[in-house]
Design a protein around this motif. Sequence first.
Motif, short mmCIF file in Angstrom:
data_model
loop_
_atom_site.label_atom_id
_atom_site.label_comp_id
_atom_site.label_asym_id
_atom_site.label_seq_id
_atom_site.Cartn_x
_atom_site.Cartn_y
_atom_site.Cartn_z
N ASN A 143 -12.73 -0.88 8.08
CA ASN A 143 -12.25 -1.50 7.00
C ASN A 143 -11.17 0.12 5.88
O ASN A 143 -11.62 0.43 4.89
CB ASN A 143 -13.99 -1.50 5.98
CG ASN A 143 -14.13 -1.80 6.61
OD1 ASN A 143 -14.22 -3.54 6.86
ND2 ASN A 143 -15.61 -1.70 6.88
N ASP A 144 -10.29 0.70 6.61
CA ASP A 144 -9.57 0.98 6.03
C ASP A 144 -8.51 0.48 5.39
O ASP A 144 -8.13 -0.95 5.55
CB ASP A 144 -8.07 2.80 7.08
CG ASP A 144 -9.45 3.40 7.46
OD1 ASP A 144 -10.11 3.90 6.92
OD2 ASP A 144 -8.42 3.96 8.31
N VAL A 145 -8.33 0.73 4.14
CA VAL A 145 -7.09 -0.10 3.37
C VAL A 145 -5.70 -0.70 4.55
O VAL A 145 -4.93 0.65 4.05
CB VAL A 145 -7.18 0.33 1.96
CG1 VAL A 145 -5.78 -0.48 1.36
CG2 VAL A 145 -7.98 -0.46 1.44
N LEU A 146 -5.32 -1.72 4.91
CA LEU A 146 -4.09 -1.78 5.48
C LEU A 146 -3.35 -1.63 4.14
O LEU A 146 -1.42 -1.56 4.13
CB LEU A 146 -4.14 -2.79 6.59
CG LEU A 146 -5.25 -2.39 7.60
CD1 LEU A 146 -5.27 -4.08 8.80
CD2 LEU A 146 -4.83 -1.20 8.49
N VAL A 147 -2.87 -2.91 3.66
CA VAL A 147 -1.89 -3.49 2.94
C VAL A 147 -2.86 -4.00 1.59
O VAL A 147 -3.95 -4.24 1.74
CB VAL A 147 -1.15 -4.37 3.33
CG1 VAL A 147 -1.80 -5.51 3.86
CG2 VAL A 147 -0.03 -5.14 2.45
N ASP A 148 -1.53 -3.91 0.14
CA ASP A 148 -1.68 -4.34 -1.23
C ASP A 148 -1.14 -5.62 -0.59
O ASP A 148 0.20 -5.66 -0.39
CB ASP A 148 -1.18 -3.85 -1.92
CG ASP A 148 -1.87 -2.34 -1.96
OD1 ASP A 148 -3.50 -2.00 -1.89
OD2 ASP A 148 -1.15 -1.32 -2.45
N ILE A 149 -1.27 -6.51 -1.31
CA ILE A 149 -0.84 -8.07 -1.52
C ILE A 149 -1.45 -8.59 -3.04
O ILE A 149 -2.44 -8.14 -3.16
CB ILE A 149 -1.94 -8.85 -0.90
CG1 ILE A 149 -3.32 -9.58 -0.38
CG2 ILE A 149 -1.46 -8.83 1.18
CD1 ILE A 149 -3.70 -10.18 -0.43
N GLU A 150 -0.47 -9.98 -3.86
CA GLU A 150 -0.41 -9.80 -4.90
C GLU A 150 -0.48 -11.87 -4.62
O GLU A 150 0.46 -12.21 -3.76
CB GLU A 150 0.90 -9.86 -5.63
CG GLU A 150 0.43 -10.38 -6.82
CD GLU A 150 1.26 -9.74 -7.54
OE1 GLU A 150 1.74 -10.26 -8.84
OE2 GLU A 150 2.25 -9.32 -7.44
N THR A 151 -1.31 -12.17 -4.64
CA THR A 151 -1.62 -13.81 -4.99
C THR A 151 -1.42 -14.11 -6.82
O THR A 151 -0.91 -13.27 -7.60
CB THR A 151 -3.27 -14.18 -4.80
OG1 THR A 151 -3.65 -13.19 -5.47
CG2 THR A 151 -4.11 -13.31 -3.59
N ALA A 152 -1.66 -15.14 -6.82
CA ALA A 152 -1.58 -15.73 -8.02
C ALA A 152 -2.40 -15.47 -8.94
O ALA A 152 -2.53 -15.56 -10.22
CB ALA A 152 -1.35 -17.58 -7.87
N LYS A 153 -3.60 -14.68 -8.60
CA LYS A 153 -4.36 -14.40 -9.47
C LYS A 153 -4.52 -13.03 -10.37
O LYS A 153 -5.24 -11.72 -10.04
CB LYS A 153 -5.87 -14.90 -8.84
CG LYS A 153 -6.33 -16.48 -9.01
CD LYS A 153 -7.21 -17.22 -8.44
CE LYS A 153 -6.98 -18.70 -8.83
NZ LYS A 153 -8.52 -19.14 -8.40
N ALA A 154 -4.24 -11.83 -8.40
CA ALA A 154 -4.76 -10.53 -8.37
C ALA A 154 -3.90 -9.80 -7.31
O ALA A 154 -3.19 -10.78 -6.34
CB ALA A 154 -5.81 -10.53 -8.57
N VAL A 155 -3.54 -8.13 -7.13
CA VAL A 155 -3.38 -7.91 -6.46
C VAL A 155 -4.34 -6.80 -6.20
O VAL A 155 -5.86 -7.03 -6.43
CB VAL A 155 -2.43 -5.87 -6.73
CG1 VAL A 155 -2.27 -5.33 -5.86
CG2 VAL A 155 -1.23 -6.27 -7.87
#
Length: 107
Positions: free
Chosen positions: A34-46
């Motif tokens: 559950n450590d955060v690996l990456v931020d991704i952006e979709t058509a709706k949100a980061v």
Amino acid sequence: MSVQQFRLPDVGEGLTEAEIVTWRVAPGDPVRLNDVLVDIETAKAVVELPSPYAGVVDRLLAEEGQTVDVGSPIIAIRTAGDGPAAPAADEPAAATPAGDEPAVERT
């Protein structure tokens, strides 16, 4: 020890792709479940993606700024276990199917 690939999940209804915004880890970094690996952006949100594995980051399989299809591997993590292993970063990988991007290692 085995290497597990984490595939980009479907983080919203019907979304088919997302952009890698910021990697929060690099090869060699230890990660816990559950450590955060990456931020991704979709058509709706980061969205922050948590690690489904505990271990050590083996390699990043997508670059920041790259748009990745849902289901595509984005990171490989070495885990303690007896599961099937993917090739290690220094082992030759099997032939890459046409259209797939080669692994990207961040320095």
